[in-house]
Design a protein around this motif. Sequence first.
Motif, PDB file in Angstrom:
ATOM      1  N   LEU A 182       8.367 -62.606  -5.374  1.00 27.23           N
ATOM      2  CA  LEU A 182       8.437 -63.505  -4.214  1.00 27.23           C
ATOM      3  C   LEU A 182       9.873 -63.957  -3.951  1.00 27.23           C
ATOM      4  N   VAL A 185      12.005 -61.775  -1.521  1.00 26.64           N
ATOM      5  CA  VAL A 185      11.729 -61.775  -0.083  1.00 26.64           C
ATOM      6  C   VAL A 185      12.793 -62.592   0.640  1.00 26.64           C
ATOM      7  N   ASN A 192       2.985 -62.332   5.944  1.00 26.83           N
ATOM      8  CA  ASN A 192       2.093 -62.399   4.788  1.00 26.83           C
ATOM      9  C   ASN A 192       1.839 -61.015   4.202  1.00 26.83           C
ATOM     10  N   LEU A 239       4.507 -55.976  -0.622  1.00 32.49           N
ATOM     11  CA  LEU A 239       3.612 -57.118  -0.813  1.00 32.49           C
ATOM     12  C   LEU A 239       2.517 -57.032   0.244  1.00 32.49           C
ATOM     13  N   ARG A 242       0.889 -61.704   0.469  1.00 34.09           N
ATOM     14  CA  ARG A 242       1.851 -62.652  -0.085  1.00 34.09           C
ATOM     15  C   ARG A 242       1.177 -63.960  -0.499  1.00 34.09           C
ATOM     16  N   GLN A 246       0.776 -65.774  -4.300  1.00 35.58           N
ATOM     17  CA  GLN A 246       1.079 -67.165  -4.615  1.00 35.58           C
ATOM     18  C   GLN A 246      -0.121 -67.866  -5.229  1.00 35.58           C
TER      19      GLN A 246
END
Length: 250
Positions: A182, A185, A192, A239, A242, A246
């Motif tokens: 993450l 990014v 997303n 991804l 996303r 998380q």
Amino acid sequence: MTSCDAIKLADVTHAKLAEPLLCPRLEHCAIHRHPFFQDLGDQDLASLCQRSRLHTLEAGEMLCREGDRAERFFIVLSGSVKLFRVTDQGSERVLGSAGADEVLAEVAACSPDGRYPWYAQSLEPTRVRSFSGALLREMVAGRSDYMMNVMRYVAAAMSQTVEERTILTAQNARERLVQYLLSLVPGADRRNTGVVVELPLPKGLLASQLAMQPETLSRVLKELRNRGLIQVAQRQVTLLDRAGLQEFVG
């Protein structure tokens, strides 16, 4: 003009010029575009470039060593460099890497007693240009606006270091890897799904950076793939969800 005149004159110690060189601010030049140098004047940038040196490294060659005086700082022109330290037990602890257009050791070179904080070793055939730390310090000391820019840059670098350490404090390998993915990014990318990130290191070295065994990294990547959260192709990771990533690590 295909390259900066100051670069053309690099290493020509007795070149006599009718007037000072000015940086042409070429579009492809990574030096003046880097945040650390963007406030430098055209003449100062040209002076740095004129006193620069080109280093051509084969895979596995050392660029600098931890603890040595930071007399020069570097910009990677092509290829990639591994940054690591050696533990008391003699094993490597990978800290990260640097690729094309990235600058190394600029903060250390700006300090009169600066030392390189890591070993830097080429991962593949690599071209690097180095610049005088003493000249950079002289420029910064003479201009308060340069000093303010350095302070802003160092503050941002410290914030990045805190983020990296936060990742390493995650309790398990899954959390460390997800947080790392993450972090790759770009901040402006709010999508997303379909976000593609490039792993900057081979998986074996990335495992070392994330304080896990290579087989653990492979296992976690497979788990994330099986859950439909990512796709992996060599060092490229897509991804797919996303928000799911998380949520996966809480």
